[in-house]
Design an enzyme around this catalytic site. Sequence first.
Site, PDB file in Angstrom:
ATOM      1  N   HIS A  28       9.995  10.530 -11.012  1.00  0.00           N
ATOM      2  CA  HIS A  28      10.489  10.788  -9.655  1.00  0.00           C
ATOM      3  C   HIS A  28       9.774   9.956  -8.594  1.00  0.00           C
ATOM      4  O   HIS A  28      10.211   9.903  -7.454  1.00  0.00           O
ATOM      5  CB  HIS A  28      10.441  12.285  -9.334  1.00  0.00           C
ATOM      6  CG  HIS A  28       9.108  12.777  -8.842  1.00  0.00           C
ATOM      7  ND1 HIS A  28       8.969  13.951  -8.136  1.00  0.00           N
ATOM      8  CD2 HIS A  28       7.857  12.277  -8.961  1.00  0.00           C
ATOM      9  CE1 HIS A  28       7.703  14.154  -7.832  1.00  0.00           C
ATOM     10  NE2 HIS A  28       7.010  13.151  -8.320  1.00  0.00           N
ATOM     11  N   ASP A  29       8.678   9.299  -8.990  1.00  0.00           N
ATOM     12  CA  ASP A  29       7.965   8.432  -8.054  1.00  0.00           C
ATOM     13  C   ASP A  29       8.630   7.073  -7.874  1.00  0.00           C
ATOM     14  O   ASP A  29       8.288   6.341  -6.947  1.00  0.00           O
ATOM     15  CB  ASP A  29       6.527   8.184  -8.552  1.00  0.00           C
ATOM     16  CG  ASP A  29       5.657   9.411  -8.392  1.00  0.00           C
ATOM     17  OD1 ASP A  29       5.939  10.227  -7.507  1.00  0.00           O
ATOM     18  OD2 ASP A  29       4.689   9.565  -9.151  1.00  0.00           O
TER      19      ASP A  29
END
Length: 244
Positions: free
Chosen positions: A150-151
């Site tokens: 998700h980064d």
Amino acid sequence: MASSLERKSHPKINHAEPEDEITKEEEEESFCYAMQLVGSTALSMSLQSAIKLGVFDIIAREGPGAKLSSSEIAAKIGTKNPEAPMMVDRILRLLTSYSVLNCSAVAANGGSDFQRVYSFAPVSKYFGNDEEGVSLGPVLTLIQDKWILHDWSDEHCLKLLKNCYKAIPDNGKVIVVEALLPAMPDTSTAVKSTSQLDVIMMTQNPGGKERSEQEFMALATGAGFSGIRYECFVCNFWVMEFFK
């Protein structure tokens, strides 16, 4: 005398009450609290360091009521860094200020000085491994390190996953722990939490985002994986297996 109509025609003037003055001590306390919030990331980093160094397990192995100095803990960690006792003491002093550990003083140098010793507080047991090897340590590590996909943008995630695909054997798998966004938003607390995290990713990590089931499948198949197995759902996060 003015009539009631005339009296009503004149707006009532409200004189604002002066703000309550705060004392110098209260002002200083507010500033200290603001600085605490600014530096609050140090708490989670220190807690994670203590867990990874095995500090809670070291104290627990000494038995109920054990009290160890930072020098004793550093020796049991096995480090050869001469500054380790000092560094451990600074970490544990911070944790004590949050009641993660207890601290007391014992006489040292023949009674002319004192030494800090650390022992378990009620919450400490949750950060050391229990009889089955379970603790909250992995959860903290997840929050600090393991949220990887998700980064990053889809492009970066595909690059990462393709490298993973090449590195694992034919029966290998990649374990991913992430939140899932539903195709359509609802008003549940879980969706609110994940949606908030998605906006944080958008504003703080360029390209980062929370993803839907379909988006994760696109990443998995785009990197060469055959599909995804959703193994379990805990605390609003899915443990997924990307398999060949």
